[in-house]
Design an enzyme around this catalytic site. Structure first.
Site, PDB file in Angstrom:
ATOM      1  N   ASP A   1       0.723  -1.261  -0.031  1.00  0.00           N
ATOM      2  CA  ASP A   1      -0.068   0.169  -0.005  1.00  0.00           C
ATOM      3  C   ASP A   1       0.841   1.331  -0.138  1.00  0.00           C
ATOM      4  O   ASP A   1       1.907   1.344   0.800  1.00  0.00           O
ATOM      5  CB  ASP A   1      -0.929   0.090   1.000  1.00  0.00           C
ATOM      6  CG  ASP A   1      -2.059   1.086   1.179  1.00  0.00           C
ATOM      7  OD1 ASP A   1      -2.738   0.973   0.044  1.00  0.00           O
ATOM      8  OD2 ASP A   1      -1.910   2.097   2.075  1.00  0.00           O
TER       9      ASP A   1
ATOM     10  N   ASP B   1     -15.290   0.402 -40.940  1.00  0.00           N
ATOM     11  CA  ASP B   1     -14.498  -0.718 -40.895  1.00  0.00           C
ATOM     12  C   ASP B   1     -14.994  -1.412 -42.347  1.00  0.00           C
ATOM     13  O   ASP B   1     -16.028  -1.224 -43.057  1.00  0.00           O
ATOM     14  CB  ASP B   1     -14.344  -1.633 -39.729  1.00  0.00           C
ATOM     15  CG  ASP B   1     -12.967  -2.198 -39.710  1.00  0.00           C
ATOM     16  OD1 ASP B   1     -12.464  -2.629 -40.714  1.00  0.00           O
ATOM     17  OD2 ASP B   1     -12.549  -2.281 -38.588  1.00  0.00           O
TER      18      ASP B   1
ATOM     19  N   GLY C   1     -16.785   0.601 -45.104  1.00  0.00           N
ATOM     20  CA  GLY C   1     -15.951   1.305 -46.091  1.00  0.00           C
ATOM     21  C   GLY C   1     -14.734   1.123 -45.713  1.00  0.00           C
ATOM     22  O   GLY C   1     -14.089   0.397 -44.773  1.00  0.00           O
ATOM     23  N   ASP C   2     -13.903   1.473 -46.789  1.00  0.00           N
ATOM     24  CA  ASP C   2     -12.343   1.530 -46.674  1.00  0.00           C
ATOM     25  C   ASP C   2     -11.787   2.773 -46.487  1.00  0.00           C
ATOM     26  O   ASP C   2     -11.929   3.939 -47.491  1.00  0.00           O
ATOM     27  CB  ASP C   2     -11.777   0.942 -48.108  1.00  0.00           C
ATOM     28  CG  ASP C   2     -10.418   0.590 -48.234  1.00  0.00           C
ATOM     29  OD1 ASP C   2      -9.508   1.529 -47.432  1.00  0.00           O
ATOM     30  OD2 ASP C   2      -9.951   0.005 -49.137  1.00  0.00           O
ATOM     31  N   PHE C   3     -11.197   3.075 -45.450  1.00  0.00           N
ATOM     32  CA  PHE C   3     -10.431   4.489 -45.165  1.00  0.00           C
ATOM     33  C   PHE C   3      -9.486   4.839 -45.762  1.00  0.00           C
ATOM     34  O   PHE C   3      -9.180   5.970 -46.004  1.00  0.00           O
ATOM     35  CB  PHE C   3     -10.252   4.685 -43.609  1.00  0.00           C
ATOM     36  CG  PHE C   3      -9.270   3.552 -43.048  1.00  0.00           C
ATOM     37  CD1 PHE C   3      -8.080   3.142 -43.627  1.00  0.00           C
ATOM     38  CD2 PHE C   3      -9.710   2.767 -41.771  1.00  0.00           C
ATOM     39  CE1 PHE C   3      -7.242   2.379 -43.135  1.00  0.00           C
ATOM     40  CE2 PHE C   3      -9.015   1.878 -41.179  1.00  0.00           C
ATOM     41  CZ  PHE C   3      -7.386   1.578 -41.912  1.00  0.00           C
TER      42      PHE C   3
HETATM   43  O1  LIG Z   1       4.522   8.149  -8.593  1.00  0.00           O
HETATM   44  C1  LIG Z   1       3.502   7.228  -8.262  1.00  0.00           C
HETATM   45  N1  LIG Z   1       2.945   7.031  -7.168  1.00  0.00           N
HETATM   46  C2  LIG Z   1       1.943   6.060  -6.866  1.00  0.00           C
HETATM   47  C3  LIG Z   1       1.545   5.350  -7.986  1.00  0.00           C
HETATM   48  C4  LIG Z   1       0.617   4.202  -7.996  1.00  0.00           C
HETATM   49  O2  LIG Z   1      -0.441   4.434  -7.011  1.00  0.00           O
HETATM   50  C5  LIG Z   1      -1.426   3.471  -6.312  1.00  0.00           C
HETATM   51  C6  LIG Z   1      -1.476   3.448  -4.696  1.00  0.00           C
HETATM   52  O3  LIG Z   1      -2.469   2.897  -4.616  1.00  0.00           O
HETATM   53  P1  LIG Z   1      -2.458   1.441  -3.680  1.00  0.00           P
HETATM   54  O4  LIG Z   1      -1.381   1.410  -3.072  1.00  0.00           O
HETATM   55  O5  LIG Z   1      -3.801   1.609  -2.756  1.00  0.00           O
HETATM   56  O6  LIG Z   1      -2.775   0.478  -4.652  1.00  0.00           O
HETATM   57  P2  LIG Z   1      -3.728   0.309  -5.852  1.00  0.00           P
HETATM   58  O7  LIG Z   1      -3.436   0.751  -7.191  1.00  0.00           O
HETATM   59  O8  LIG Z   1      -5.029   0.760  -5.222  1.00  0.00           O
HETATM   60  O9  LIG Z   1      -3.628  -1.431  -5.978  1.00  0.00           O
HETATM   61  P3  LIG Z   1      -4.027  -2.444  -4.753  1.00  0.00           P
HETATM   62  O10 LIG Z   1      -4.683  -3.629  -5.574  1.00  0.00           O
HETATM   63  O11 LIG Z   1      -2.798  -2.838  -4.342  1.00  0.00           O
HETATM   64  O12 LIG Z   1      -4.706  -1.805  -3.624  1.00  0.00           O
HETATM   65  C7  LIG Z   1      -0.329   2.274  -6.771  1.00  0.00           C
HETATM   66  O13 LIG Z   1      -1.028   1.494  -8.057  1.00  0.00           O
HETATM   67  C8  LIG Z   1       1.088   2.942  -7.311  1.00  0.00           C
HETATM   68  O14 LIG Z   1       1.723   2.146  -8.396  1.00  0.00           O
HETATM   69  C9  LIG Z   1       2.153   5.559  -9.211  1.00  0.00           C
HETATM   70  O15 LIG Z   1       2.023   4.747 -10.155  1.00  0.00           O
HETATM   71  N2  LIG Z   1       3.042   6.295  -9.338  1.00  0.00           N
END
Ligand SMILES: O=c1[nH]cc([C@@H]2O[C@H](COP(=O)(O)OP(=O)(O)OP(=O)(O)O)[C@@H](O)[C@H]2O)c(=O)[nH]1
Length: 616
Positions: free
Chosen positions: A88, A477, A503-505
């Site tokens: 997280d 398409d 169609g053909d673009f």
């Molecule tokens: O510079 C960046 N900072 C953060 C991120 C991305 O932000 C999300 C953070 O969210 P979280 O930890 O809750 O994760 P989720 O995407 O919700 O996926 P989970 O299923 O694990 O909860 C995270 O995706 C970072 O990669 C970024 O990309 N750049």
């Protein structure tokens, strides 16, 4: 490449990443880890005030994400994976914890708070080891966090809104993505960059070393635990699969052979010494597991294709668990052959095996069964029946520098009725997976009409009309494609704002529209045809109108993208090629489109938007 034996330690385990974050998936797979992705359903709303520190909150959230996945998987098939990884990422500034913005205003509030200031990014990580005792799930949790300091430049309101309108902030902690456009907002970073992106890989490796190689007394002085041990030290730590973990058989004092070239994707790791029958001492190189995996890669693809073709995943979606014998009966195949195929699918993470029989993994249920919005069954079948054959010509195509198959085998990927439908299924599945990201990569709400050239089954048109309630989309398409469109209309969801025009673009008049879409079209064609098409679009597009190109845009470091096999695919199949942003910019500008901007739309797709200037 698997640089570190400690990552190899996990290769023989069933590892699950409990995260929906494409960045985490990318970081870990680039590190050589093999794992399944099962996004956690844990609702991230723990009471922040009840935690002594922000990182304690991030760690607990990471842990709950991982535990939710472990227990769900255990309940489903009475067997949990060996290891579940949860993470997280949060941003803290002025005592506040920022997570992902809920809407644009929220993103604005977050980015304004970060503007011109330093802030901290914390990622909490939980590594949950699972085992099943008497049918009960037993878990052991290891956790850690990493902090990185980031400073934003002073940014104008206009720039903040331009960034917000790019759509990038929405799924990112703190409302920015340092790895993409957001990198331009950042003055400096102190600490682990990947920690900001979402996964502190370096600390993760150290934690694994701690878990899998607890220091032996005689190692205590040798292994520095405040850093990832250098490769030589890792080699000394190698396990029985790659050498010996018995300290008595270690390499201490032994000479480590280094190769100039080749070996396990670049390096030959040190192996073991031994004497032959003549008493001559030689060095056996360490087993090049990564290289063998590459050599065998085609077998894994073929196993997946075969299981798709035999509808194994459909059978198990309808009814599971089933024993090999029952599955063999349903797919009309031999029991011994079926059992082998099923076991390979288990090893590949596509199936799960328990006492009561085989079941699909979530990944297979979602993507490998032939029905469902996000099914890639069509793509697997297209790869099996067409791409596979074309790739046998790769050597010739490389020698000639162009698709020798183009003239000989196919005028266009869309050929016979059967092939056409299969190609449409492949494109439909792929587009469904990325359409929303393409539709939201830029704010397109100023447009009221769009024309999707080569829009196939209308999957992108559907995502656009869902996103923009005022927008009408015309899909153009070839007649033989449009003829099959009804097979792909989701029940009851046909929108009146989408129309299909055969169609053909390259030949027919283009329907009038404010925005022209070319999704995965330009890469199919050489430059002269791209000019021809862009000149037709430019002729139909009024000043202020737009062109939106969805393609994999090559980066300067071309080898950095996971989508490079696609460029070989084009070499063997068409006369086209992938292009870089400067190349797209040049092409669009030559046809009167200015203010050319790029946004990423997921792992393998980018979006380029240009605005039609008034003729001079
Ligand atoms: O510079 C960046 N900072 C953060 C991120 C991305 O932000 C999300 C953070 O969210 P979280 O930890 O809750 O994760 P989720 O995407 O919700 O996926 P989970 O299923 O694990 O909860 C995270 O995706 C970072 O990669 C970024 O990309 N750049």
């Amino acid at each position: 490449m698997v640089l570190s034996p400690v990552i190899r330690k996990l290769l023989h385990k069933r590892v699950v990443l409990a995260s929906a974050s494409p960045r985490r998936r990318e970081i870990l797979s680039h590190a050589g880890l093999r794992f399944e992705v099962v996004p956690s359903r844990f609702k991230e709303k723990l009471d922040k005030a009840s935690f002594p520190t922000p990182y304690a909150y991030a760690i607990e959230t990471a842990k709950q994400k991982a535990l939710e996945v472990a227990s769900r998987m255990h309940q489903k098939d009475l067997r949990a994976p060996d290891v579940v990884i949860g993470a997280d990422t949060i941003v803290t500034v002025g005592g506040l914890i920022l997570e992902k913005p809920v809407d644009k205003q929220d993103a604005y509030r977050m980015l304004s708070r970060l503007n011109g200031k330093e802030h901290s990014v914390f990622t909490g990580v939980a590594i949950v080891h699972c085992c099943t005792k008497d049918g009960q799930l037993d878990t052991e949790v290891s956790e850690f966090h990493e902090e990185t300091t980031v400073k934003f430049s002073e940014l104008s309101e206009e720039l903040l809104w331009e960034y917000i309108d790019s759509g990038e902030p929405m799924d990112k902690a703190g409302g920015y993505g340092i790895q993409a456009l957001g990198g331009m907002l950042v003055e400096y970073v102190h600490g682990d960059f990947l920690n900001v992106v979402g996964f502190p890989l370096n600390h993760f490796c150290k934690k694994l070393v701690e878990l899998y190689y607890p220091p032996r007394r005689k190692d205590v002085q040798r292994v520095k635990h405040d850093s990832i041990p250098p490769v030589d030290t890792f080699e000394n730590l190698s396990d029985t699969e790659q050498g010996s973990s018995d300290p008595a058989q270690g390499n201490e004092g032994g000479s480590h052979r280094r190769a100039e070239a080749g070996g396990d994707r670049g390096q030959i790791p040190a192996g073991s010494q031994g004497a032959d029958s003549n008493g001559t001492v030689g060095i056996t190189p360490q087993f090049p597991a990564g290289l063998l995996e590459l050599i065998d890669g085609f077998k894994a693809s073929k196993a997946l294709f075969t299981a798709c073709k035999l509808k194994v995943f459909d059978v198990l979606k309808d009814e599971a668990p089933l024993k090999a014998m029952d599955i063999a009966g349903k797919i009309d195949a031999s029991v011994c052959g079926t059992e082998r195929l099923l076991d390979v699918c288990v090893a590949l993470g596509l199936l799960e095996k328990a006492d009561r029989g085989y079941c699909n993994t979530d990944l297979a249920d979602l993507h490998l069964a032939s029905d469902g919005e996000y099914s890639l069954h069509g793509l697997a079948m297209h790869s099996n029946d067409h791409a596979w054959n074309l790739f046998t010509d790769l050597e010739l195509a490389v020698r000639e520098g162009a698709n020798v198959a183009f003239g000989r085998k196919a005028e266009h990927p869309v050929q016979s009725k059967q092939t056409k439908l299969q190609f449409m299924r492949a494109m439909h599945g792929l587009t469904n997976l990325t359409a929303r990201q393409v539709a939201t990569a830029f704010d397109l709400s100023r447009f009221t009409s769009a024309c999707d050239l080569g829009g196939c089954t209308g999957a992108l048109a559907r995502a656009l009309t869902q996103q923009y309630p005022r927008l009408k989309v015309t899909v153009v398409d070839l007649p033989e494609v449009i003829e099959h469109v009804p097979c792909f209309q989701p029940e009851g969801r046909q929108t009146e704002r989408i129309s299909f025009v055969p169609g053909d673009f390259f030949k027919d008049d283009l329907p009038e529209a404010e925005l022209y879409l070319l999704s995965r079209i330009l890469h199919e064609w050489p430059d002269d045809k791209v000019h021809e098409l862009l000149s037709r679009v430019s002729g139909s597009c009024k000043p202020g109108g737009g062109i939106l190109v969805a393609e994999t845009v090559l980066e300067e470091n071309r080898a950095a993208r996971g989508s490079l096999p696609a460029s070989l695919n084009l070499l063997v199949r068409t006369q086209g090629r992938e292009r870089s942003l400067p190349e797209y910019r040049r092409l669009l500008e030559q046809h009167g489109f200015w203010d050319v901007r790029l946004a990423h739309a997921g792992d393998r797709l980018d979006v380029v938007l240009g605005t039609r200037a008034s003729p001079p």
